[in-house]
Scaffold this motif. Structure first.
Motif, PDB file in Angstrom:
ATOM      1  N   GLU A  53      32.478  71.921  14.426  1.00 41.17           N
ATOM      2  CA  GLU A  53      32.584  70.617  15.095  1.00 41.17           C
ATOM      3  C   GLU A  53      33.149  70.783  16.505  1.00 41.17           C
ATOM      4  OE1 GLU A  53      34.247  67.170  13.065  1.00 41.17           O
ATOM      5  OE2 GLU A  53      34.122  68.295  11.170  1.00 41.17           O
ATOM      6  N   TYR A  54      34.157  71.631  16.625  1.00 36.92           N
ATOM      7  CA  TYR A  54      34.764  71.883  17.927  1.00 36.92           C
ATOM      8  C   TYR A  54      33.743  72.482  18.887  1.00 36.92           C
ATOM      9  CZ  TYR A  54      37.246  74.664  21.414  1.00 36.92           C
ATOM     10  OH  TYR A  54      37.652  75.258  22.591  1.00 36.92           O
ATOM     11  N   TYR A  55      32.992  73.468  18.412  1.00 31.52           N
ATOM     12  CA  TYR A  55      31.990  74.077  19.285  1.00 31.52           C
ATOM     13  C   TYR A  55      30.967  73.054  19.753  1.00 31.52           C
ATOM     14  CZ  TYR A  55      27.961  76.425  21.039  1.00 31.52           C
ATOM     15  OH  TYR A  55      26.913  76.766  21.840  1.00 31.52           O
ATOM     16  N   GLU A  56      30.493  72.231  18.828  1.00 32.64           N
ATOM     17  CA  GLU A  56      29.495  71.218  19.186  1.00 32.64           C
ATOM     18  C   GLU A  56      30.054  70.258  20.234  1.00 32.64           C
ATOM     19  OE1 GLU A  56      26.261  70.853  18.263  1.00 32.64           O
ATOM     20  OE2 GLU A  56      26.440  72.807  17.284  1.00 32.64           O
ATOM     21  N   ALA A  57      31.323  69.897  20.085  1.00 31.54           N
ATOM     22  CA  ALA A  57      31.941  68.985  21.046  1.00 31.54           C
ATOM     23  C   ALA A  57      32.010  69.609  22.430  1.00 31.54           C
ATOM     24  CB  ALA A  57      33.337  68.589  20.570  1.00 31.54           C
ATOM     25  N   VAL A  58      32.340  70.897  22.492  1.00 28.25           N
ATOM     26  CA  VAL A  58      32.419  71.593  23.781  1.00 28.25           C
ATOM     27  C   VAL A  58      31.034  71.728  24.409  1.00 28.25           C
ATOM     28  CG1 VAL A  58      32.960  73.803  24.881  1.00 28.25           C
ATOM     29  CG2 VAL A  58      34.538  72.836  23.197  1.00 28.25           C
ATOM     30  N   ALA A  59      30.041  72.096  23.604  1.00 28.20           N
ATOM     31  CA  ALA A  59      28.682  72.297  24.124  1.00 28.20           C
ATOM     32  C   ALA A  59      28.090  70.993  24.635  1.00 28.20           C
ATOM     33  CB  ALA A  59      27.799  72.895  23.040  1.00 28.20           C
ATOM     34  N   ARG A  60      28.316  69.906  23.927  1.00 24.92           N
ATOM     35  CA  ARG A  60      27.776  68.617  24.370  1.00 24.92           C
ATOM     36  C   ARG A  60      28.524  68.093  25.588  1.00 24.92           C
ATOM     37  NH1 ARG A  60      24.259  66.617  20.596  1.00 24.92           N
ATOM     38  NH2 ARG A  60      24.294  67.703  18.585  1.00 24.92           N
ATOM     39  N   PHE A  61      29.799  68.422  25.687  1.00 29.70           N
ATOM     40  CA  PHE A  61      30.605  67.987  26.824  1.00 29.70           C
ATOM     41  C   PHE A  61      30.173  68.697  28.106  1.00 29.70           C
ATOM     42  CE2 PHE A  61      34.693  68.570  29.255  1.00 29.70           C
ATOM     43  CZ  PHE A  61      34.821  67.251  29.661  1.00 29.70           C
ATOM     44  N   ASP A  62      29.838  69.983  28.002  1.00 34.80           N
ATOM     45  CA  ASP A  62      29.424  70.758  29.168  1.00 34.80           C
ATOM     46  C   ASP A  62      28.144  71.519  28.835  1.00 34.80           C
ATOM     47  OD1 ASP A  62      29.203  72.127  31.501  1.00 34.80           O
ATOM     48  OD2 ASP A  62      31.179  73.071  31.439  1.00 34.80           O
ATOM     49  N   PRO A  63      27.018  70.818  28.771  1.00 40.54           N
ATOM     50  CA  PRO A  63      25.767  71.439  28.318  1.00 40.54           C
ATOM     51  C   PRO A  63      25.225  72.508  29.256  1.00 40.54           C
ATOM     52  CG  PRO A  63      25.370  69.193  29.064  1.00 40.54           C
ATOM     53  CD  PRO A  63      26.854  69.365  29.016  1.00 40.54           C
TER      54      PRO A  63
END
Length: 605
Positions: A53-63
């Motif tokens: 979940e954390y990784y997905e949040a980071v990736a979507r925040f800074d694609p």
């Protein structure tokens, strides 16, 4: 260096370095009702889910950073990580993640999962430690920014693929989002002007031509139109027509005017307001801000003053080595003058074309493939390619490495920066390729994607380990017989000297009151750099405070751990095994790496 994308002062640090700025803390007490010390499959499952979940949040925040790291799922998005409201929402997410992490019983995890727990905790603490600092006010600089990054993607040779109609639509979607990002950047910089958080004037002068070059009178003259000029013949006539119309409209109607606004703002408004001071300590909260960057980039508790002293000591040691190698090259002057003398010798500038430079690297790459198996049992499967840096960013770029795509569609790439082949020095080529190619960044970054690690660890890292490993990898040239020529060994020493000098000038400018001119002169005196090179290096450190410290601090630690293992294990020491121990668990803060190596030593004594 490993080229990861950095959007702001904070993200310049964290995209290259997701490590804590505090010492390793004791693990929290387990929540009430849990049995401690018993390995639990449920606890591991919960941690794995949280990490994803954390990784997905980071990736979507800074694609865009996700793209650069090899995750191409968000290639149609730019994101708004520089938006104050979105950044606040993201920090709130990080707080929730940290609270959920602390609700887990760390002692109910196996050793690998405990490491994942510790690294995740480090990352979250690091991100949150910057929450109240004004880094959003510095959204771009001469080293990196979204508009230049997206422009470099236009060739299709970088991290964003441009092979299919879907790829073309994804890139087009990013072009439609770029004007909003530009306007937010301008708003942030205006707020910085209001409160005194601006870039140094000299770095603004350096970056202005980049943004002026992005402007074009017509869409088909724009660098962002490059994909249309290179459109595959296999596309249908209908797709070709639709894509051509879409790119023209996006560029002419919205993007081109936004680029004009940005360049005009930088030249007419921002440049006159830019600060005349050099270091980060001149900014509001600058001392604390710099110390946080130092801690993140080194993953240690070393102070700027301690690092400055280490740098001076290393400079003196390497100059002693100059005194030995200099006479072998025909130099009879004082040791400190060797770099300047070498820079003036035409025999060490043998190239006439870009192709001649890249051909030497290809020959070296082939030789290394025969030598590396004796030193490594753990090597990446992904191939390594060698390419020249795109023309747009060539003037301000450094030689660097980009990671392969996770799906195998793109290799790892060593990018060679050749501005003028006739001035390209040959002495540093061996050590440079060991660092940026193999066994440096490629053996670490490409291998990360092949290890059984959570996504957040495959796609993140820290400068001290990442650049420390690559600098340590340079030293292996001596063991492989690649430094037998004195000029090649000098090249290695000179690159090592650069990393030592960085410790001195970075801390000098940001913590000890050095001016830009002092740094430039110190680099010219110790490295023999021409003024232009000393200036560009200095200005890099001015806008990426602390980033240059991780190289030498990390390499010194890895070398120290190797010597410790050699002394403790004696005949039982295996260099390939040591390298496996360092690489097999992915990127670690130096404190965790030391624990891991010590555990291996104790087990094998």
């Amino acid at each position: 260096m490993h080229k990861s994308l950095a959007r702001t002062a904070l993200w310049a640090a964290l995209a290259l370095s997701f490590a804590s700025n505090t010492a390793l803390a004791a693990p929290p007490a387990p929540p009430a009702g849990k049995v401690s010390g018993v390995v639990s499959a449920q606890a591991k499952k919960q941690l794995d889910a949280l990490a994803l979940e954390y990784y997905e949040a980071v990736a979507r925040f800074d694609p865009v950073n996700a793209t650069d790291r090899g995750d191409n799922r968000f290639d149609d998005q730019i994101g708004m990580s520089i938006g104050p409201k979105e950044r606040a929402r993201q920090n709130a997410r990080y707080n929730v993640f940290l609270n959920r992490l602390h609700a887990l019983d760390r002692r109910a995890l196996d050793l690998r999962s405990q490491t994942n727990y510790d690294v995740l905790e480090f990352e979250l603490n690091s991100l949150l430690s910057f929450a109240n600092l004004p880094e959003l006010m510095l959204p771009l600089n001469q080293m990196d920014s979204i508009p230049v990054t997206i422009a470099n993607y236009a060739s299709g040779d970088g991290a964003q693929p441009l092979k299919t109609v879907k790829d073309y639509k994804a890139y087009l979607n990013r072009l439609t989002q770029l004007p909003a990002w530009i306007d937010q950047a301008i708003a942030n910089m205006r707020e910085g002007m209001r409160v005194g958080v601006t870039l140094p004037r000299a770095t603004v002068v350096s970056m202005l031509p980049q943004y002026q070059k992005l402007i074009s009178a017509k869409a088909d003259e724009s660098i962002y139109y490059t994909p249309i000029r290179k459109m595959p013949a296999s596309f249908s006539a209908r797709d070709k027509a639709a894509l051509t119309a879409g790119y023209r409209k996006a560029i002419d109607a919205k993007l081109a005017p936004a680029l004009v606004r940005l360049a005009s703002f930088i030249e007419k408004d921002y440049l006159p307001a830019a600060r005349t001071s050099t270091g980060w300590s001149a900014l509001p909260e600058g001392k604390e801000w710099y110390e946080k960057n130092v801690a993140i980039q080194t993953t240690t508790s070393l102070t700027p003053e301690q690092i400055h002293a280490i740098g001076l000591k290393e400079v003196a040691r390497i100059q002693g080595e100059y005194g030995v190698v200099g006479p072998k090259m025909g130099y009879t002057g004082p040791a400190a003058g060797l770099p300047a003398w070498v820079s003036q010798q035409e025999k060490y500038k043998p190239f006439k074309t870009d192709q001649e430079v890249i051909d030497v690297y290809r020959k070296l790459d082939a030789l290394l493939r025969t030598k590396l198996p004796a030193l490594f049992t753990l090597m990446p499967k992904a191939p390594l390619d060698l390419r020249l840096e795109p023309e747009l960013s060539r003037a301000t770029a450094s030689d660097h490495y980009t990671a392969p795509a996770m799906d195998g569609s793109r290799p790892g790439v060593f990018w060679s920066v050749v501005n003028d082949p006739k001035q390209y020095g040959s002495t540093g080529m061996v050590t440079l390729f060991l660092h940026e190619g193999q066994p440096g960044h490629h053996f670490h970054i490409a291998l990360l994607q092949e290890l059984d690690l959570p996504k957040f660890r495959q796609f993140s890292g820290n400068t001290a380990y990442t650049e420390g490993w690559a600098l340590y990898a340079e030293t292996l040239g001596k063991e492989m017989g690649l430094f037998d020529k004195p000029e090649d060994y000098f090249g290695h020493l000179n690159d090592e000297m650069l990393r030592a000098v960085r410790l001195v000038v970075d801390t000098g400018m940001h913590a000890k009151g050095w001016t830009r001119e002092q740094s430039i002169q110190y680099m010219r005196d110790t490295l023999g750099f021409p003024e232009s090179m000393a200036r560009s290096e200095t200005e890099r450190y001015m806008v990426w405070p602390g980033q240059a410290l991780g190289y030498k601090i990390g390499a010194l630690k890895i070398t120290e751990l190797r010597r410790r293992a050699e002394a403790a294990l004696g005949d039982k020491f295996s260099l390939p095994k040591f390298h496996e121990i360092v690489l097999e668990d992915g990127t670690l803060p130096l404190s965790l790496l030391e624990v891991k190596v010590n555990r291996w030593i104790e087990k094998n004594q």
